[in-house]
Structures are given as structure tokens and as C-alpha cells.
Design an enzyme around this catalytic site. Structure first.
Site, PDB file in Angstrom:
ATOM      1  N   LYS A 190      27.332  28.542  -9.403  1.00  0.00           N
ATOM      2  CA  LYS A 190      26.994  27.133  -9.285  1.00  0.00           C
ATOM      3  C   LYS A 190      25.720  26.773 -10.049  1.00  0.00           C
ATOM      4  CE  LYS A 190      26.686  23.008  -8.118  1.00  0.00           C
ATOM      5  NZ  LYS A 190      26.553  22.408  -6.831  1.00  0.00           N
ATOM      6  N   PHE A 217      29.504  15.962 -21.942  1.00  0.00           N
ATOM      7  CA  PHE A 217      28.070  16.252 -21.790  1.00  0.00           C
ATOM      8  C   PHE A 217      27.344  16.384 -23.125  1.00  0.00           C
ATOM      9  CE2 PHE A 217      26.769  16.619 -17.327  1.00  0.00           C
ATOM     10  CZ  PHE A 217      27.959  16.189 -16.780  1.00  0.00           C
ATOM     11  N   CYS A 269      20.781  17.226  -8.599  1.00  0.00           N
ATOM     12  CA  CYS A 269      21.363  18.557  -8.856  1.00  0.00           C
ATOM     13  C   CYS A 269      20.883  19.214 -10.145  1.00  0.00           C
ATOM     14  CB  CYS A 269      22.882  18.441  -8.866  1.00  0.00           C
ATOM     15  SG  CYS A 269      23.510  17.656  -7.374  1.00  0.00           S
TER      16      CYS A 269
HETATM   17  C1  UGA Z   1      26.242  17.659 -11.229  1.00  0.00           C
HETATM   18  C2  UGA Z   1      27.377  18.498 -11.840  1.00  0.00           C
HETATM   19  O1  UGA Z   1      27.948  17.797 -12.937  1.00  0.00           O
HETATM   20  C3  UGA Z   1      28.446  18.809 -10.792  1.00  0.00           C
HETATM   21  O2  UGA Z   1      29.429  19.664 -11.341  1.00  0.00           O
HETATM   22  C4  UGA Z   1      27.785  19.491  -9.586  1.00  0.00           C
HETATM   23  O3  UGA Z   1      28.721  19.793  -8.569  1.00  0.00           O
HETATM   24  C5  UGA Z   1      26.726  18.565  -9.031  1.00  0.00           C
HETATM   25  O4  UGA Z   1      25.746  18.305 -10.057  1.00  0.00           O
HETATM   26  C6  UGA Z   1      26.071  19.244  -7.866  1.00  0.00           C
HETATM   27  O5  UGA Z   1      25.367  20.229  -8.076  1.00  0.00           O
HETATM   28  O6  UGA Z   1      26.320  18.874  -6.714  1.00  0.00           O
HETATM   29  P1  UGA Z   1      25.874  15.072 -10.722  1.00  0.00           P
HETATM   30  O7  UGA Z   1      24.480  15.446 -10.337  1.00  0.00           O
HETATM   31  O8  UGA Z   1      26.641  14.166  -9.827  1.00  0.00           O
HETATM   32  O9  UGA Z   1      26.779  16.387 -10.893  1.00  0.00           O
HETATM   33  O10 UGA Z   1      25.758  14.369 -12.152  1.00  0.00           O
HETATM   34  P2  UGA Z   1      26.252  14.674 -13.649  1.00  0.00           P
HETATM   35  O11 UGA Z   1      27.488  13.950 -13.912  1.00  0.00           O
HETATM   36  O12 UGA Z   1      26.217  16.126 -13.927  1.00  0.00           O
HETATM   37  O13 UGA Z   1      25.093  13.960 -14.486  1.00  0.00           O
HETATM   38  C7  UGA Z   1      23.765  14.451 -14.405  1.00  0.00           C
HETATM   39  C8  UGA Z   1      22.854  13.682 -15.320  1.00  0.00           C
HETATM   40  O14 UGA Z   1      23.131  14.006 -16.676  1.00  0.00           O
HETATM   41  C9  UGA Z   1      22.932  12.159 -15.232  1.00  0.00           C
HETATM   42  O15 UGA Z   1      21.618  11.639 -15.192  1.00  0.00           O
HETATM   43  C10 UGA Z   1      23.645  11.745 -16.492  1.00  0.00           C
HETATM   44  O16 UGA Z   1      23.277  10.462 -16.931  1.00  0.00           O
HETATM   45  C11 UGA Z   1      23.179  12.815 -17.456  1.00  0.00           C
HETATM   46  N1  UGA Z   1      24.091  13.043 -18.602  1.00  0.00           N
HETATM   47  C12 UGA Z   1      25.344  13.494 -18.391  1.00  0.00           C
HETATM   48  C13 UGA Z   1      23.630  12.816 -19.891  1.00  0.00           C
HETATM   49  O17 UGA Z   1      22.477  12.420 -20.121  1.00  0.00           O
HETATM   50  N2  UGA Z   1      24.481  13.051 -20.937  1.00  0.00           N
HETATM   51  C14 UGA Z   1      25.745  13.505 -20.751  1.00  0.00           C
HETATM   52  O18 UGA Z   1      26.457  13.718 -21.750  1.00  0.00           O
HETATM   53  C15 UGA Z   1      26.184  13.719 -19.446  1.00  0.00           C
END
Ligand code: UGA
Length: 436
Positions: A208, A253, A264
Site C-alpha cells: 500500500k 497520474f 494519503c
Molecule cells: C490515493 C490513491 O490514489 C489510492 O489508491 C489510495 O487508496 C488512497 O490514496 C489511500 O491511500 O487511501 P486519494 O488520496 O483519494 O487516493 O487521491 P488521488 O486520486 O491519488 O490524488 C492525490 C493527489 O494527486 C490529488 O491532490 C490530485 O490532484 C493529485 N494528482 C493526481 C495530480 O496532481 N496529478 C495527477 O495526474 C493525478
């Protein structure tokens, strides 16, 4: 066969887990020591925003399969499976992950666990936590139990889809019977051809944290590339599109912009850094540190662009569009949008924030900004708009309609979702990250 389950800890993960298990036909009792949260849930009210979850909550309460209590002592003794979904926040000094809530839960569970019950850890934890929890519970009960680990991979905003149709189920277990029982609980999901990976508990704990750190690395990689693109006259979005077509790299991503936040990725990145350091993986530690630094630099970069556009920020009205750390959630934990707003405010700007759902959460915790639920009011008289969270409603903004509302028609698209041409044609000065 339907099982009796408890879900301990009713945050984003726990409430989703409880509602999904009830939806799959199990009888679920959700537990949290926060009496207010439990009261809300009993009334069918979600303590946070997550698309689609309200329907599942209503369904579970109405058919009687889902109930909530505020103490583990109220969990029925014939419960087959206890899911541990409590938070594992970073310690206040940032040094380590605080697993205290897990130990509290295990200690409270001791009088409740029945013979051969299984306890399934879902929280994100440092390696070795399951071993420690098992030995603590062993000291407190003479009954046989199995403690296994089943890390969750759901993302906020898509939590239901990620739970009902996950890309994989990871089970860390040294007990074939416990593993079989958990597979039985998830049988309706597994039946959709979801891969199940069974491994030892320590590896499952690492899967994880290593996953989230990798996602963070991917985002910082593209943000690092964006710095080069800006200097060399290249386009990061186009470059990412071309990179991502290589299936070994993949499209997801690779959106450059304001960087990652939330409860997270930042936490797991620093947790994994700590593990790397402890275990003498110095080069890897430096790599993960660089990932974090690149991420933090994004805020400074947007601020620099704002200063280039406006000069001195003192007294300037800057409207930050978005407060949530990403769209489709009201979670503002370590939100880059809020962090940016804070920096702009510290530089003297009059910061206004709009967000379609997260403003109540901002109101609870921060007092430095003017919060406005009406987009038009938030934008009116603005000297600069900054799109900081890519909500669908911001993607659809009409620059021609907005122009007469603002004092200066300046916008920074910090999430790379708007069309430069559309905005420039409507007479706006338009800046985005990662374009030379
Ligand atoms: C993340 C993981 O994606 C999940 O798989 C995991 O289960 C979860 O954490 C957890 O540990 O519980 P989450 O925190 O909901 O999920 O958010 P993400 O979708 O991963 O996005 C994280 C951040 O990255 C956001 O601020 C988003 O804006 C940013 N991001 C995402 C980018 O800046 N660029 C991208 O291409 C994608």
C-alpha cells in the site's frame, strides 16, 4: 454466505467499507468513538461528501443490514469479521505514523472477539504493525483469532467504484482459513474476475505505502518535466500524452499542475521515506525526498506566476477556484489549493475561495480567507483567478461571461484543464504551468 461484520473507524474508508459490505448482503455494525459522527450516520447523514455513497447508506439503513454504535463494547459477540479502518495520521512532529488508534481498537476488541474470529486490518501502516497488533491482542484474550491485512486502494471521489470493482484485492495472511473467510466476504466482488493476490502480512503492509509513494513519484516526475518544458518552450500536456501511450508508462497520474495533496499520498510518501532511511536505503530516501520537494515547489511556482502577472500582491483580490485537494470530494487535508491560498494571503493578497462542496470544511478550520459559495460573488471584482482544483464546473466556465465581472481579466490554470485559446480569444491573459 452473508457474514456478521464490524467496521471499526468511520472515516472515508470505514463508512465506504461498511456501506459496501451491507450492499453485498452482509450484516454490518459500524463503530466510531466520535458520538456526533455516529449520531449523524444513524440519521442517514454522511459526515463527508462522496459521490453515490448516500444511496448505499440509505439502502443499508432501510434494509436493516447497516447500523452504527459509538463503542466497540456494543459490537455483537458473534461477529465473524472485524475490519480495522481507523486513521493512522502522521505524528505531530512529522517523524512517524501514529498507530495509536489501531492499538486502542485492538484493546477494546479483546473482550468482544469470539473464538476463531478474524480481524482484518485495512488502514495504511508501517511494516510490522500487524505483528505487533497480533501480539497485543494475544496478551489480552485467550481465544483463538486470526489477524490478517487487506490494504485498501480506494480513491476519494471514486470510492464506490474502487470498492466494488477494484483492480486488485491484496490479502496478507498466514492463515488459510482466515484468507478463505475474507474471500467469502468479498465473493461477489471476486466473481467479477478481480485478481486476488495473497502474500505475507509484511509484504501486504508495504504494497500500500509503496503504491501511494509511486503515484506521488509519477506526479512529481511530470511536474519536474514541466519545469524543463517551461524553460525550453515545450508543452508538458502533449509530452505527457506521448509518454503515456507507452503502456509501460501509462497515461494516468501524469497531469502536471499544483501537485498532490490529501490524506494519503503526502503521508505515505513521508512514511515510505522514513522506512527507506531506517533501512539504510539512502539513495531511495533521497529520491523520495526529491519527490516531496518538487511537489512543494509547485505552490511557489504558481505564486511566482501570480506576482509576474500582478506585481505586488498586497490588497489584490485573488479568487482561488477550488479548496478540496482534488475534485469530487470535500476533503481539504493538505490541499494544494488551500496551501496556495495561504501563501497568497501571507503575501498580502485579499484571498477569496470558492468550492462547490468543500467550503464548510474550510470554514471549520481556517479563518484567513473570504469564503463564498456563490461563484459569481467570489469572482466579482477579482484581479486574478487561479483554478486550483479541477471541478467539472470550472472546466466549463465561460470566459466571455466572466470578463465583465472581474477587475482584471487574468487567470492561472494551475490544473491544466482550460483551453488557452478560448480564454485568450475572450480577451484574458492566460497562464498555465508546464508550457513554454
Ligand atoms: C490515493 C490513491 O490514489 C489510492 O489508491 C489510495 O487508496 C488512497 O490514496 C489511500 O491511500 O487511501 P486519494 O488520496 O483519494 O487516493 O487521491 P488521488 O486520486 O491519488 O490524488 C492525490 C493527489 O494527486 C490529488 O491532490 C490530485 O490532484 C493529485 N494528482 C493526481 C495530480 O496532481 N496529478 C495527477 O495526474 C493525478
Amino acid at each position: 454466505m452473508p457474514k456478521i461484520t464490524s467496521v471499526i473507524g468511520l472515516g472515508y474508508l470505514g463508512v465506504t467499507q461498511a456501506a459496501v459490505l451491507a450492499h453485498l448482503g452482509h450484516s454490518v455494525i459500524g463503530v466510531d468513538t466520535d458520538k456526533n459522527k455516529v449520531k449523524l450516520l444513524k440519521q442517514g447523514k454522511l459526515p463527508f461528501f462522496e459521490p453515490g455513497l448516500q444511496d448505499l447508506l440509505n439502502e443499508g439503513i432501510q434494509n436493516g443490514r447497516l447500523s452504527f454504535v459509538d463503542s466497540i463494547s456494543a459490537v455483537p459477540k458473534d461477529t465473524d469479521v472485524h475490519f480495522l479502518c481507523v486513521g493512522t495520521p502522521t505524528k505531530p512532529d512529522g517523524s512517524d505514523v501514529d498507530t495509536g488508534y489501531l492499538f486502542k481498537a485492538i484493546e477494546a476488541l479483546a473482550p468482544v472477539v469470539s473464538e476463531n474470529a478474524i480481524i482484518v486490518g485495512r488502514s495504511t501502516v508501517p511494516v510490522g504493525t500487524a505483528d505487533q497488533l497480533e501480539s497485543r491482542l494475544g496478551q489480552l484474550t485467550s481465544r483463538n483469532f486470526h489477524l490478517i491485512w487487506n490494504p485498501e486502494f480506494l480513491s476519494e471521489g471514486t470510492a464506490l467504484r474502487d470498492s466494488l470493482e477494484p483492480e486488485r484485492i491484496v490479502i496478507g495472511s498466514d492463515s488459510p482459513s482466515a484468507e478463505a473467510l475474507l474471500k467469502d466476504v468479498y465473493s461477489a466482488i471476486i466473481a467479477k474476475n478481480v485478481p486476488v493476490i495473497t502474500l505475507d502480512r509484511r509484504t501486504s503492509e508495504l504494497v500500500k505505502i509503496a503504491s501511494n509513494a509511486f503515484l506521488a513519484l509519477k506526479i512529481s516526475y511530470i511536474n519536474g518535466v514541466a519545469e524543463i518544458a517551461e524553460k525550453t518552450g515545450a508543452s508538458t500536456s502533449k509530452l505527457a500524452e506521448a509518454l503515456g501511450l507507452d503502456s509501460r508508462i501509462g497515461q494516468k497520474f501524469l497531469n502536471n499542475g499544483l501537485g498532490f495533496g490529501g490524506g494519503c499520498l503526502p503521508k505515505d510518501l513521508s512514511g515510505f521515506s522514513a522506512i527507506a532511511k531506517e533501512n539504510g536505503a539512502h539513495n531511495f530516501y533521497n529520491l523520495l525526498q526529491a519527490v516531496e520537494k518538487i511537489n512543494l515547489d509547485r505552490i511557489g511556482r504558481v505564486q511566482e506566476i501570480a506576482k509576474n502577472m500582478l506585481g505586488d500582491l498586497t490588497g489584490k483580490k485573488i479568487t482561488v477556484l477550488g479548496a478540496a485537494f482534488k475534485p469530487n470530494t470535500d476533503d481539504i487535508r493538505l490541499s494544494p489549493a488551500i496551501e496556495l491560498a495561504r501563501h497568497l494571503h501571507q503575501n498580502g493578497a485579499d484571498v477569496w475561495i470558492h468550492d462547490p462542496v468543500a467550503l464548510p470544511k474550510v470554514l471549520d478550520s481556517i479563518s484567513d480567507f473570504t469564503l463564498n459559495p456563490e461563484l459569481e460573488d467570489a469572482i466579482s471584482g477579482s484581479d486574478l483567478l487561479v483554478l486550483a482544483t479541477e471541478w467539472a464546473e470550472y472546466r466549463q466556465l465561460n470566459p466571455t461571461v466572466l470578463k465583465p465581472l472581474v477587475r482584471k481579466s487574468l487567470i492561472i490554470d494551475a490544473r491544466n484543464v482550460l483551453s488557452r485559446k478560448l480564454w485568450q480569444d475572450a480577451g484574458w491573459s492566460f497562464e498555465k504551468l508546464g508550457e513554454g
